[in-house]
Design an enzyme around this catalytic site. Sequence first.
Site, PDB file in Angstrom:
ATOM      1  N   GLY A   1       0.818  -1.208   0.000  1.00 52.63           N
ATOM      2  CA  GLY A   1       0.000   0.000   0.000  1.00 52.63           C
ATOM      3  C   GLY A   1       0.850   1.255   0.000  1.00 52.63           C
ATOM      4  O   GLY A   1       0.618   2.161   0.798  1.00 52.63           O
TER       5      GLY A   1
ATOM      6  N   THR B   1       1.583   3.504  -2.638  1.00 51.36           N
ATOM      7  CA  THR B   1       1.446   4.483  -3.719  1.00 51.36           C
ATOM      8  C   THR B   1       1.124   5.879  -3.190  1.00 51.36           C
ATOM      9  O   THR B   1       1.209   6.856  -3.940  1.00 51.36           O
ATOM     10  CB  THR B   1       0.351   4.068  -4.717  1.00 51.36           C
ATOM     11  OG1 THR B   1      -0.899   3.941  -4.025  1.00 51.36           O
ATOM     12  CG2 THR B   1       0.707   2.743  -5.388  1.00 51.36           C
TER      13      THR B   1
ATOM     14  N   GLY C   1       0.434   8.410   0.794  1.00 52.44           N
ATOM     15  CA  GLY C   1       0.358   8.513   2.244  1.00 52.44           C
ATOM     16  C   GLY C   1       1.567   7.971   2.984  1.00 52.44           C
ATOM     17  O   GLY C   1       2.720   8.146   2.563  1.00 52.44           O
ATOM     18  N   ILE C   2       1.293   7.305   4.104  1.00 50.32           N
ATOM     19  CA  ILE C   2       2.363   6.778   4.954  1.00 50.32           C
ATOM     20  C   ILE C   2       3.216   5.775   4.190  1.00 50.32           C
ATOM     21  O   ILE C   2       4.441   5.772   4.305  1.00 50.32           O
ATOM     22  CB  ILE C   2       1.766   6.145   6.224  1.00 50.32           C
ATOM     23  CG1 ILE C   2       1.126   7.225   7.112  1.00 50.32           C
ATOM     24  CG2 ILE C   2       2.840   5.391   7.009  1.00 50.32           C
ATOM     25  CD1 ILE C   2       0.362   6.659   8.298  1.00 50.32           C
ATOM     26  N   GLY C   3       2.584   4.925   3.402  1.00 47.39           N
ATOM     27  CA  GLY C   3       3.326   3.920   2.661  1.00 47.39           C
ATOM     28  C   GLY C   3       4.326   4.534   1.702  1.00 47.39           C
ATOM     29  O   GLY C   3       5.471   4.064   1.580  1.00 47.39           O
TER      30      GLY C   3
ATOM     31  N   TYR D   1     -12.198  -0.857  12.676  1.00 49.13           N
ATOM     32  CA  TYR D   1     -10.805  -0.509  12.385  1.00 49.13           C
ATOM     33  C   TYR D   1      -9.920  -0.764  13.609  1.00 49.13           C
ATOM     34  O   TYR D   1      -8.857  -1.381  13.500  1.00 49.13           O
ATOM     35  CB  TYR D   1     -10.726   0.956  11.967  1.00 49.13           C
ATOM     36  CG  TYR D   1      -9.318   1.463  11.749  1.00 49.13           C
ATOM     37  CD1 TYR D   1      -8.594   1.076  10.622  1.00 49.13           C
ATOM     38  CD2 TYR D   1      -8.724   2.334  12.654  1.00 49.13           C
ATOM     39  CE1 TYR D   1      -7.309   1.555  10.409  1.00 49.13           C
ATOM     40  CE2 TYR D   1      -7.443   2.815  12.448  1.00 49.13           C
ATOM     41  CZ  TYR D   1      -6.736   2.422  11.328  1.00 49.13           C
ATOM     42  OH  TYR D   1      -5.466   2.889  11.121  1.00 49.13           O
TER      43      TYR D   1
END
Length: 264
Positions: free
Chosen positions: A14, A16, A18-20, A154
Amino acid sequence: MQIDLKGRTALVTGSTQGIGAAIAEGLARAGARVGVNGRSAERTEEAVARLLRDVPGAELVPVAADVATEEGAHRAVDTLGQVDVLVNNLGVFGTADPLEITDEEWRRYFEVNVLAAVRLTRLLLPGMTERGWGRVLNIASDSAVVTPAEMIHYGMSKTALLAVSRGFAKQAAGTGVTVNSVIAGPTHTGGVEDFVYQLVDRDLPWDEAQRVFMREHRPQSLLQRLIEPEEIAHMVVYLSSEQASATTGGALRVDGGYVDSILP
């Protein structure tokens, strides 16, 4: 501290945005060969192109695969070959009335946020232990410890991820492989901007909306602002390094003091 990951290959799920994406960039800056993962080839290639602009000369491998599926997990592993650092960052989140969450949605959160990490760890941990070196990092959340009423599904998935990390760390005991989770606090990403505007007036400018959100919905934060993705990445890069060789089985907080505890 000079962190050198040359010769290591990392897979960041994941990644592509944000945090990743920030983690992928941080690992690339440290010299690692990094698998940048997204579900579509187009988005993955675009992410690689952006990262190359920021880190010229970086060794980046596009890994287009839905790693929340068994087929996608195998495709990701086959694309990269040997993986030394696995960062399980992929996740979904959103708000919902606890009494309105369907069985299907409960299962989806578990499948994406927990089982995807379990599956990739199961695939890659044996090779790491055989070679005597490896890092598995699971990106958790403050919601694992302070479960929000509007995000119970979540929070459940992130709590489970802490247990998964501790259990696999025991499996890898004495092998030179470390397994840890990183508890990320409220972080500034595009998805979180959308989330913030679900809870505050959409007509507010972003800076003001952020302040209102932190004051009304995350008042425990000692940082009193959203964390930037790069700040999460710094911890991940460190835990991926030789210097973190004695840290395993841990849940390390990059939460801006959000979790009201003196223990990790």
